[in-house]
Design an enzyme around this catalytic site. Structure first.
Site, PDB file in Angstrom:
ATOM      1  N   CYS A 117      -2.843   4.155   6.676  1.00 11.68           N
ATOM      2  CA  CYS A 117      -4.164   4.582   6.729  1.00 11.68           C
ATOM      3  C   CYS A 117      -4.877   3.052   6.555  1.00 11.68           C
ATOM      4  CB  CYS A 117      -4.486   5.447   5.802  1.00 11.68           C
ATOM      5  SG  CYS A 117      -3.813   5.014   3.995  1.00 11.68           S
ATOM      6  N   HIS A 141      -5.280   6.635  -0.634  1.00  7.74           N
ATOM      7  CA  HIS A 141      -5.409   6.953   0.817  1.00  7.74           C
ATOM      8  C   HIS A 141      -6.620   5.971   1.054  1.00  7.74           C
ATOM      9  CE1 HIS A 141      -5.594   8.578   4.794  1.00  7.74           C
ATOM     10  NE2 HIS A 141      -6.848   9.203   4.290  1.00  7.74           N
TER      11      HIS A 141
END
Length: 1015
Positions: free
Chosen positions: A158, A587
Site C-alpha cells: 500500500c 496501512h
C-alpha cells in the site's frame, strides 16, 4: 477466582507480550487487557491473527463472565442492595460456584478459539483478496468511463500505491515519465548494476503509468516495479516506510534522468528534470565570534517534527529557527544560534512529518498520534531568505505581543481560579453564591434537626415531606432514632439528584433551601447585598475587558503574516499520504486533489472514491484515531503548467486517455486491453458453460480466443514432463524444458495432413502459425503466454513455472516486437476458427431444414474465408466445401421464394419477397463481386435470374407485377445499389475435437454415408 487468574496471567507476562498487547491496543482500539490477552494467546503470539480474531469475531473475545451483567434488570440490581446477611452469604457461595463453571467454559472457549485461529486468519486473507482481485466476476474489473485506475496490493505494498498515485496525478511528472527515452548510444554505455536497475525500473514505471492512463481495467498490477524495489530493500515481506521508499524513488529517478542528460557535472545535474521539480536549497546561518557564517544545502523532502506543535506553520518555525523565537501559538523553544531559510523552493514541495519516535524504555518505535493541522494553501514568504529582515521584524513584534498576551491570560486565570486553598473556583460565581446565601430566608432550625424527618418518613427521597410532618414523626431526644435517621438520610441522599453549586444557580425543587443565615437584620442584608452586587459587577467587567483584550491580541497575532507582502508565494496542497496503525505495522492510503474537477479523491489501493476536505481532516490531522498524515505534498500555485494536461500541437485540444501516450506505449496498452477483453470473453464462455443446462443449444456466445482448453492440456502435459528438470535445476530450467516439449509437440502436429475431420489448426494457434510460416518471435511469445495462464495454479510446480513465465514475458518490451504484426496473426487465427464455426453451424441448420439461416452462415463463412485465403493457402478452410452448400441453400431458398410469390396470397407473397430481400439478393450480389467464382456458382446465378425473368411473361395480378418490377432489377444487376447481408447470430465455439467430430457427424447425416471430402 477470576481476579486471581488475571493476576497470575499478568505475573507470567513478559515484556514481549506487553509490547504485542500495546500494538493490538493501538491497531484495534480495544482497551480491555483481558480481551487482548485472550486473542494474543489464541493466535500464538501472531499479531495479524490476533487482529483478525478481534475484528471478525467481536462477540467471541468478550469475557463470558461479563455478558451476564448487562442482562440484569435494573429493578433486581437495585433490590439487591438491601438483602440480609444470610442471603448475601448464600449469594456469595452461588457466585463462587458460577465462577467455577465460568472457568470451565472459559477453558473450552480458549480451546475453540485456538482451533479457529488459523481459519480466521485465512478468512481475513480472503477478505483482503475479495476487496482487490477476487471479485464476483471479471466484469467488476472493468474501468468505468474515465474514472482513475487503482493499483493492486500485491502484498504489503500500500506504501507503493500511495506514493505512485500521488506522483502520477501530477501531470508534469506523468509527462516526464511517459516521455522518458534513452538513445542506443547511451544504453551501450550503461554497464553498472545500478544503471541497469534504474533503466529497468523506469521502463516498468512507464508501462505502469501507461496502463493507468489508458487501461480498460479498474486496477493494474505493479508487481514488476515492486519486485525491483524489494530487491533494493532486500526484503519481500516487511511493509516499507513511505519516507524510505520516497527517498529511494527520488534517488532512482534522479539517476535515471541523469543518464538521459548524459553528464555528471554540477551544471548538468541542475538541468535534471527531477532535481528541478523536487529539489530546493536552504541556507543555514549562525553567528560565531561576532561573524555570520553561511552554509547552503540541497533538500528533497523536508522533515518536520510533530511533537510540541499544533499546526504546519509552527512546525516550520521550529524547523527553520534553532534559537529562542516566538511562534503564534507554540511554547516550543530551542536555545541555539542557528537559523535556516529557504533559498530556492522546488515546484513540488514535500513535507515529511515525523510521526514516529523511539521509546527507550520499551526499546521500540512508537507512533505519535498528536493532532497537527495543515491548510490547503500555505504561504512560504516568511521562510524565504530574501524576506529575512521583514520576518525578523515580525518575529520581534510577535514576541512582544505574546508577552502581553501571557500577562493578560495570567490575570484572567486569577479571576477564573480564585482562592488560597488547593481547590479554586471562579470569583464571580463565589460572590454570587454568597449573595444567594445572604438573601435566603433565615431559619431557627438546626441542620441536625432538619435531617430526621427523612428517616421515619415512608415517602421516597425524591418526594420530601414538609417540616411539620417531620416534627410529628420523630423525637429529637431519642439518640437511637437520631442515629437511624442519619443513616437513613445518608442512604436516601444517595438516590437524590446531586447539587452542583457552581453549575446550578438555584436549588432543585425537591431539595430543602439549606443552608441559610440563622438571623440577619435588614440593615445588614442591605449592606452585604450592595457590596456583593457591586463587587460581582466589577469582577465581571474586568473579566470581559480581559477577554476582549486577549481576543484583540490574538487576532493581531494571527494576522501578523497575513498581509499582502508576505502572501506572494502560495503553495497548494496536492496530496496527503495517510498512515493508519502503529509504528511497526499499518496501512497507507492517499488523498489527492483533482485539479480539473476541483474535488478531493481517496486512493486506497484498488478502491478509488470521491472524498471531501472534511473527511481528509478527520483522517489526516490525527489526535482522534490511529490514522494521521505522514507526508504532505504541496505544489507552487503560481505555476499552472504543473497541473496542465497534454494538448495537441496542431488543434490545441486536450489529449485524454490513450491518445496522450507515445506510440510504443499506446500499442502496449492496446495489447493489454485486448488481453483483458479476452479474459472477459473466457469468463463469459465458462459462465455460459456452467449456467446452460445440458442439451440446451450453445448458440449465443462470443467467437473463441486463441487459448483453448486443448492448448492448456498440452501445456500441463509439458510441465509434467519437465518435473525432473524442475526438481533438480529450479523453475527457470523447468520452464525452458516444458517450453521445448510443447514447442516440439506442436511443430510435429503441424506437419500432419489436414482433413476436415482432423484439422490440427483448430487445436492450437501455433499449429496455424507453423503451417503459415509465422515469424519465430510471434510463435515464441504466443507459446510463452500459454505458460502464464491463471489456470495453471493447480500445484506449486505449475505456479512456480507460471511466475517464471510471467517474469520472462515482462522482459519483452513494446520496442522489442511489432505488436501490430503480433495482433494481426492472432486476429487471423480467430477469424479462421470463426469461419469453421460458421461453416459447421450452417451445415447443421441445412441438416435440420433451416435453409434461410444456413445460407446466412455459409455466405459469411465464404466471405471471411476468402479474405484469409488471399494471404496464404493454409490461412483458411477449403472454400469449395463452403461454396457447395452455399449454392445448394441459395437454389433451394430461391425455389421456395418463387413458390410463395406465385401463390398470389398476400401473406405468402410478402414472405417470398422478404426471403429475396434479406437472403437471396444479398447473396447474389456478394457472389457477383467474386472474380474467382466457380463455374457451378455462375450457372446457379444465371438459373435464378432466368427463372425470375420468365415470370414476367406469366399472367399475374397487377400488384404482383409491381412487386416483381421492384426487386427484379436487383436480381439481375448486382451493382444497382448496395445490399448488405445481415450478420448471423453469435455462436458458441466448442473445443477443436468437438468441432471436427460435429462436422463429421453432420456430413454423414446429410449424405447418409461417410464424410465427403470436396477437392
Amino acid at each position: 477466582m477470576r481476579t486471581e487468574q488475571s493476576e497470575n496471567g499478568e505475573n507470567a507476562t513478559n515484556s514481549q507480550s506487553e509490547m504485542l498487547i500495546s500494538q493490538l491496543r493501538e491497531i484495534t482500539g480495544i482497551q480491555d487487557p483481558q480481551i487482548l490477552y485472550r486473542a494474543l494467546n489464541a493466535s500464538q503470539g501472531d499479531v495479524g491473527h490476533a487482529v483478525g480474531l478481534l475484528t471478525t469475531q467481536p462477540a467471541e473475545v468478550q469475557d463470558p463472565g461479563e455478558t451476564q451483567k448487562p442482562g440484569i434488570p435494573e429493578e433486581v440490581w437495585e433490590g439487591q442492595k438491601g438483602i440480609r446477611k444470610d442471603e448475601l452469604q448464600t449469594a456469595i457461595e452461588l457466585s463462587l460456584q458460577e465462577s467455577h463453571d465460568a472457568q470451565e467454559e472459559e477453558r473450552q472457549f480458549h480451546r475453540a478459539l485456538e482451533a479457529s485461529a488459523e481459519e480466521n486468519a485465512a478468512r481475513m486473507k480472503r477478505k483482503r483478496c475479495e476487496a482487490q482481485s477476487e471479485m464476483c466476476s471479471p466484469a467488476d474489473w472493468i474501468r468505468q468511463d474515465d474514472w482513475p485506475v487503482g493499483i493492486r496490493n500485491v502484498g504489503n505494498t500500500c506504501w507503493f500505491s500511495a506514493v505512485i498515485q500521488s506522483l502520477f496525478h501530477l501531470p508534469v511528472f506523468r509527462r516526464l515519465v511517459l516521455n522518458y527515452h534513452l538513445s542506443e548510444r547511451i544504453l551501450e554505455k550503461c554497464k553498472s548494476h545500478s544503471d541497469k536497475r534504474n533503466i529497468a525500473f523506469m521502463q516498468e514505471l512507464r508501462c505502469l503509468f501507461a496502463l493507468m492512463v489508458g487501461s480498460t481495467r479498474r486496477f493494474v498490477d505493479p508487481s514488476a516495479a515492486v519486485e525491483l524495489l524489494r530487491d533494493a530493500f532486500r526484503t519481500s515481506e516487511a511493509q516499507q516506510d513511505v519516507s524510505e521508499f520516497s527517498h529511494k524513488l527520488l534517488d532512482w529517478l534522479e539517476d535515471a534522468f541523469q543518464l538521459a542528460a548524459n553528464g555528471n557535472n554540477p551544471e548538468d545535474k541542475q538541468k535534471n528534470p527531477m532535481v528541478q521539480l523536487f529539489y530546493g536549497t536552504f541556507v543555514t546561518e549562525r553567528k560565531h565570534e561576532g561573524k555570520t557564517l553561511h552554509n547552503i544545502e540541497q533538500f528533497g523532502q523536508y522533515p518536520l517534527q510533530v511533537n510540541g506543535f499544533n499546526n504546519l506553520d509552527e512546525c516550520l518555525e521550529g524547523a527553520m529557527v534553532e534559537k529562542e523565537i516566538e511562534s503564534l501559538h507554540s511554547d516550543h523553544i530551542v536555545t541555539s544560534g542557528r537559523e535556516r531559510w529557504f533559498k530556492k523552493l522546488p515546484p513540488v514541495l514535500t513535507f515529511e512529518l515525523s510521526r514516529f519516535e523511539f521509546n527507550t524504555q520499551l526499546g521500540r518505535p512508537e507512533k505519535i498520534h498528536k493532532k497537527l493541522e495543515f491548510p490547503q494553501i500555505v504561504y512560504m514568504d516568511r521562510y524565504l531568505h530574501k524576506n529575512i529582515d521583514q520576518t525578523h521584524e515580525r518575529r520581534g513584534e510577535v514576541k512582544k505581543l505574546k508577552e502581553q498576551l501571557a500577562l493578560l491570560q495570567q490575570k484572567l486565570e486569577c479571576y477564573k481560579n480564585y482562592g488560597s486553598g488547593p481547590t479554586k473556583y471562579p470569583l464571580a460565581d463565589m460572590l454570587q453564591f454568597v449573595l444567594e446565601f445572604a438573601t435566603t430566608k433565615p431559619t431557627s432550625i438546626s441542620p441536625a434537626e432538619d435531617l430526621r424527618p427523612a428517616a421515619s418518613s415512608p415517602t421516597p427521597a425524591n418526594h420530601p415531606v414538609s417540616e411539620p410532618a417531620s416534627k410529628d414523626n420523630s423525637e429529637p431526644g431519642d439518640p437511637d432514632s437520631s442515629s437511624e435517621s442519619q443513616i437513613s438520610s445518608v442512604s436516601s441522599c444517595q438516590r437524590t439528584p446531586i447539587y452542583k453549586p457552581f453549575t446550578q444557580c438555584r436549588h432543585p425543587l425537591d431539595c430543602p433551601p439549606h443552608p441559610a443565615p440563622h438571623s440577619i437584620t435588614e440593615e445588614e442584608l442591605h449592606f452585604v447585598k450592595t457590596c456583593l452586587q457591586r463587587w460581582r459587577t466589577e469582577v465581571e467587567n474586568d473579566i470581559n475587558e480581559l477577554k476582549a483584550s486577549i481576543d484583540k491580541l490574538t487576532q493581531v497575532l494571527e494576522g501578523m503574516y497575513s498581509d499582502n507582502s508576505l502572501c506572494q508565494v502560495p503553495y497548494r496542497l496536492h496530496a496527503v499520504l495517510v498512515h493508519e496503525g502503529q509504528a511497526s505495522a499499518g496501512h497507507y492510503w492517499a488523498y489527492i486533489y483533482d485539479h480539473g474537477n476541483k474535488r478531493w479523491m481517496k486512493y486506497n489501493d484498488i478502491s478509488i472514491t470521491e472524498s471531501s476536505w472534511e473527511e481528509l481532516e478527520r483522517d489526516s490531522f490525527g489526535g482522534m484515531t490511529n490514522a494521521s498524515a505522514y507526508c504532505l505534498m504541496y505544489i507552487d500555485d503560481r505555476l499552472p503548467h504543473l497541473i496542465t494536461e497534454d494538448t495537441d500541437d496542431e488543434t490545441g485540444q486536450v489529449l485524454r486517455g490513450i491518445d496522450s501516450l507515445p506510440p510504443l506505449l499506446r500499442r502496449y496498452v492496446h495489447e493489454d486491453n485486448r488481453w483483458f477483453q479476452q479474459e472477459l470473453s473466457e469468463w463469459e464462455e465458462q459462465f455460459c458453460q456452467t449456467a446452460a443446462p445440458q442439451g440446451e443449444s450453445t448458440a449465443s456466445a462470443e467467437p473463441p480466443s486463441t487459448i483453448s482448453h486443448c492448448s492448456m492440456q498440452g501445456v500441463i502435459l509439458a510441465i509434467a514432463k519437465a518435473r525432473q528438470t524442475f526438481d533438480t535445476e529450479g523453475p527457470e530450467a523447468g520452464l525452458i524444458k516444458a517450453f521445448h516439449e510443447e514447442y516440439s509437440r506442436l511443430y510435429e502436429l503441424s506437419q500432419e495432413e489436414t482433413t476436415p475431420q482432423e484439422d490440427a489448426r483448430l487445436q492450437h494457434a501455433l499449429v496455424y502459425f507453423f503451417q503459415n510460416k509465422a515469424p519465430k518471435r510471434i510463435i515464441e511469445r504466443t507459446l510463452l503466454e500459454q505458460f502464464t495462464d491463471r489456470n495453471l495454479s493447480f500445484d506449486e510446480r505449475a505456479i512456480s513455472i507460471m511466475r517464471e513465465a510471467r517474469a520472462k514475458l515482462r522482459l519483452i518490451k513494446p520496442q522489442d516486437m511489432d505488436m501490430d504484426e503480433y495482433m494481426q496473426w492472432h486476429d487471423d487465427y480467430r477469424l479462421f476458427r470463426t469461419v469453421f464455426v460458421y461453416l459447421l453451424t450452417g451445415l447443421e441448420h441445412y441438416q435440420h431444414g433451416k435453409i434461410r439461416e444456413a445460407l446466412i452462415y455459409l455466405a459469411h463463412a465464404y466471405e471471411t474465408n476468402d479474405g484469409l485465403l488471399r494471404n496464404g493457402e493454409k490461412r483458411g478452410v477449403d472454400k469449395s466445401l463452403i461454396a457447395l452448400y452455399r449454392r445448394k441453400c441459395l437454389t433451394a431458398l430461391n425455389e421456395r421464394a418463387s413458390r410463395l410469390f406465385c401463390s398470389g396470397e398476400e401473406s405468402k407473397v410478402e414472405e417470398g419477397v422478404a426471403i429475396m430481400d434479406e437472403a437471396v439478393i444479398p447473396c447474389l450480389h456478394l457472389m457477383s463481386r467474386d472474380t474467382a467464382l466457380s463455374l457451378e456458382d455462375r450457372d446457379a446465378m444465371e438459373s435464378i435470374r432466368s427463372h425470375w425473368c420468365c415470370c414476367l411473361g406469366q399472367d399475374m395480378d397487377d400488384s404482383l407485377q409491381v412487386k416483381l418490377g421492384e426487386f427484379l432489377p436487383r436480381v439481375l444487376d448486382g451493382s444497382a445499389d448496395t445490399v448488405v447481408l445481415k450478420d448471423p447470430p453469435k455462436v458458441h465455439v466448442h473445443q477443436a475435437h468437438d468441432l471436427c467430430s460435429r462436422l463429421a457427424a453432420v456430413m454423414e447425416s446429410i449424405h447418409n454415408a461417410s464424410i465427403v471430402i470436396v477437392k
